[in-house]
Design an enzyme around this catalytic site. Structure first.
Site, short mmCIF file in Angstrom:
data_model
loop_
_atom_site.label_atom_id
_atom_site.label_comp_id
_atom_site.label_asym_id
_atom_site.label_seq_id
_atom_site.Cartn_x
_atom_site.Cartn_y
_atom_site.Cartn_z
N GLY A 94 15.81 19.98 14.75
CA GLY A 94 15.60 19.39 16.06
C GLY A 94 16.14 17.97 16.14
N ARG A 95 16.46 17.41 14.98
CA ARG A 95 16.96 16.04 14.99
C ARG A 95 17.89 15.80 13.80
NH1 ARG A 95 12.34 12.27 12.46
NH2 ARG A 95 11.27 13.83 11.24
N ASP A 127 12.65 13.94 20.68
CA ASP A 127 13.78 13.13 21.16
C ASP A 127 15.00 13.21 20.24
OD1 ASP A 127 12.88 11.73 18.99
OD2 ASP A 127 12.46 9.86 20.08
N GLY A 128 14.86 13.95 19.15
CA GLY A 128 16.00 14.09 18.24
C GLY A 128 16.25 12.89 17.35
N ASP A 254 9.01 26.13 6.31
CA ASP A 254 10.29 25.54 6.74
C ASP A 254 10.61 24.29 5.95
OD1 ASP A 254 7.94 24.85 8.41
OD2 ASP A 254 9.26 23.31 9.22
P1 AMP Z 1 8.97 18.35 10.10
O1 AMP Z 1 7.51 18.21 10.35
O2 AMP Z 1 9.70 17.04 9.93
O3 AMP Z 1 9.29 19.32 9.02
O4 AMP Z 1 9.58 18.93 11.45
C1 AMP Z 1 9.16 20.15 12.02
C2 AMP Z 1 10.08 20.54 13.13
O5 AMP Z 1 10.05 19.57 14.17
C3 AMP Z 1 11.54 20.64 12.72
O6 AMP Z 1 12.09 21.72 13.42
C4 AMP Z 1 12.13 19.34 13.18
O7 AMP Z 1 13.49 19.43 13.43
C5 AMP Z 1 11.35 19.08 14.46
N1 AMP Z 1 11.26 17.65 14.78
C6 AMP Z 1 10.57 16.71 14.12
N2 AMP Z 1 10.72 15.51 14.70
C7 AMP Z 1 11.53 15.68 15.77
C8 AMP Z 1 12.07 14.82 16.77
N3 AMP Z 1 11.79 13.52 16.80
N4 AMP Z 1 12.89 15.37 17.70
C9 AMP Z 1 13.16 16.68 17.67
N5 AMP Z 1 12.69 17.54 16.76
C10 AMP Z 1 11.89 17.06 15.82
MG MG Z 2 10.86 19.99 8.18
#
Ligand code: AMP
Ligand code: MG
Length: 497
Positions: A94-95, A127-128, A254
């Protein structure tokens, strides 16, 4: 005359050749004020890149997403996953944008990925972007892990974007250049399995085998070998986390890498006082990912991978289930063997003898009961002579109940008498597996605060240089080795997304 320069990255991409449904092609979103904050010259050299070019404007433009370099095939990977045990059918980068892969002289590939590079079709409500603090945190902890000899994604650079990100408050933005053997996760397989996409599963599995498990090619059951390989890598990885007191914090499927590297440093932390129930993550209310739960969660995640691979394991579901069960049932012993072998090394035991496991468990029991500092207990033990002397008191000082520790020490010394190795060699070997310094939470927070709030990366670089030599001897009471003072203790860590 302007002479065109060689590109820093000589891309040779394989993931981008997989079917379109595995990812979304898109470039990073440019930022307005890119500025390089941290550059990893040593890693650049390991990757066969020219470190003197990392800070060039042209390279910083690449590392900030402002320029897509020649040969890149930028994309966001699709995946799914179980988050805190709940199934989420659609996640994905997502980012993060995978720029492409480079090949090392040994023939292995490394992904070059920009984390915090803007919105993608998988951003959902996000917000990516990434805030600078968490990006610096991932940089320093992943590089500390690498120096500890633990498989991990690496960090090549941090750039400040010059743009704000909006969290609970407005924060400066940052982008991490992450380097990985691959970014394929358990959740990548789950993504395809959940769509009954058996052709896709086979293509992904073949891709991983070609890239990372080439020996499986010659096997009669290559997909079983793939699963066995991931089980072995994860058993060893999680054992190595346990040996240094590392708590990943978000072991969602994931966030579990097929390559066996530690990935996705969010609210992770190293514990100070030994406590199997230790949790730091502010979002882990039930303690699902507590220190002592990590081995069992690894097992659970691997069972998810096995389930996803079922259509590839055999022609009938029953036969596939039998294979999956056999492989997954092998995990507890593999974990235990890796864990106990590492503990024996931490105790300075070169040859195994009956009773060693109990000796190790007894020490951990004393530590848990006493709140003894995990890192310092093993490091101070590494300094002790086979005969009792004044240094014993340095170890006792870590325990609320020194008498119990003293009784244990006597049993350890009785056991050392059976070692063939000389005492000096034993101590040297122990110092190579028992670090003097780990990224303690309070030190990391102090370094990040200086960098983010005061634009001073001095403390960050000072801490980084200590953590990249974690087995070096340091002065007694050195600020990088001692546990936090009561007012420095960090109670909770945040994923910062
Ligand atoms: P994580 O908890 O970092 O493993 O992220 C879980 C999911 O949320 C993944 O698909 C990330 O790409 C998405 N994600 C986390 N933070 C953001 C962000 N600020 N913008 C878009 N997607 C996000
Ligand atoms: Mg992750």
């Amino acid at each position: 005359m302007v002479i065109a320069r060689e590109p820093v990255f000589a891309f040779d991409n394989s993931y981008a050749a997989l079917p379109q449904r595995f990812f979304a092609r898109l470039p990073p979103t440019p930022v307005s004020g890119a500025r390089a904050l941290v550059l990893n010259d040593a890693l650049a050299r390991e990757l066969g890149l020219d470190p003197s070019r990392l800070g060039d404007r042209a390279t910083v433009d690449i590392l900030s997403g402002n320029r897509v370099p020649a040969g890149a095939a930028p994309l966001a990977m699709a995946y799914a996953g179980h988050q805190f045990g709940s199934w989420v059918p659609q996640l994905g980068d997502g980012r993060a944008i995978l720029l492409g892969e480079i090949r090392l002289p040994d023939g292995t590939r490394r992904d070059i990925q920009l984390k915090g590079a803007g919105r993608t079709p998988f951003s959902r409500m996000g917000d990516g972007r990434a805030a600078l603090g968490p990006v610096l945190r991932e940089y320093i902890i992943s590089e500390a892990m690498a120096a500890l000899g633990i498989p991990t994604t690496r960090s090549l650079a941090v750039v400040a974007t010059g743009e704000p990100v909006y969290r609970e408050r407005t924060l400066p933005g940052g982008i991490l250049t992450r380097v990985a053997r691959s970014h394929i996760r358990v959740g990548t397989f789950q993504f395809l399995a959940a769509r009954d996409d058996t052709d896709g599963l086979r293509l992904l599995a073949d891709h991983v085998i070609d890239r990372q498990v080439p020996d499986a090619r010659g096997s009669a059951s290559p997909y079983r070998v793939l699963l066995e390989t991931v089980v072995t890598l994860q058993a060893r990885l999680i054992a190595s986390w346990m040996h240094v007191g590392f708590i990943h914090g978000v072991m969602n499927t994931d966030n579990m890498s097929i390559s066996g590297e530690t990935i996705d440093y969010g609210p992770c932390a190293f514990m100070d006082g030994y406590d199997p129930r230790q949790v730091y993550s502010s979002i882990d209310h039930a303690g699902r990912y507590a220190y002592g739960n990590q081995p069992a969660i690894g097992h659970w995640n691997l069972a998810c991978l096995a389930r996803a691979l079922l259509p590839l394991l055999a022609d009938t579901e029953d036969a596939a289930m039998t294979i999956a069960r056999e492989v997954i049932d092998g995990y507890p012993d593999q974990f235990r063997n890796a864990y106990l072998a590492g503990l024996a090394a931490k105790l300075g035991l070169a040859r195994s003898r009956p009773g060693d496991d109990k000796l190790a468990q007894d020490l951990l029991g004393c530590m848990a009961g006493s709140g003894a500092d995990h890192t310092l207990t093993f490091r101070r033990l590494s300094a002790l002579d086979i005969e009792p002397d004044h240094r014993d008191t340095d170890l006792f000082a870590l325990f609320a109940d020194p008498d119990r520790c003293s009784a244990w020490l006597a049993s350890w010394r009785a056991r050392l008498a059976h070692e063939q190795r000389g005492d000096t060699a034993r101590r040297a070997a122990m110092r190579m597996v028992n670090p003097s310094c780990i990224p303690r939470n309070h030190l990391v927070e102090q370094a990040l605060e200086a960098a983010v709030e005061h634009d001073d990366t001095g403390p960050f670089h000072a801490l980084l240089s200590v953590l990249t030599a974690p087995f070096d001897e340091r002065a007694p009471n050195d600020r990088y080795t001692r546990p936090p003072q009561p007012d420095e203790v960090v109670q909770a860590t945040f994923c910062g997304t």
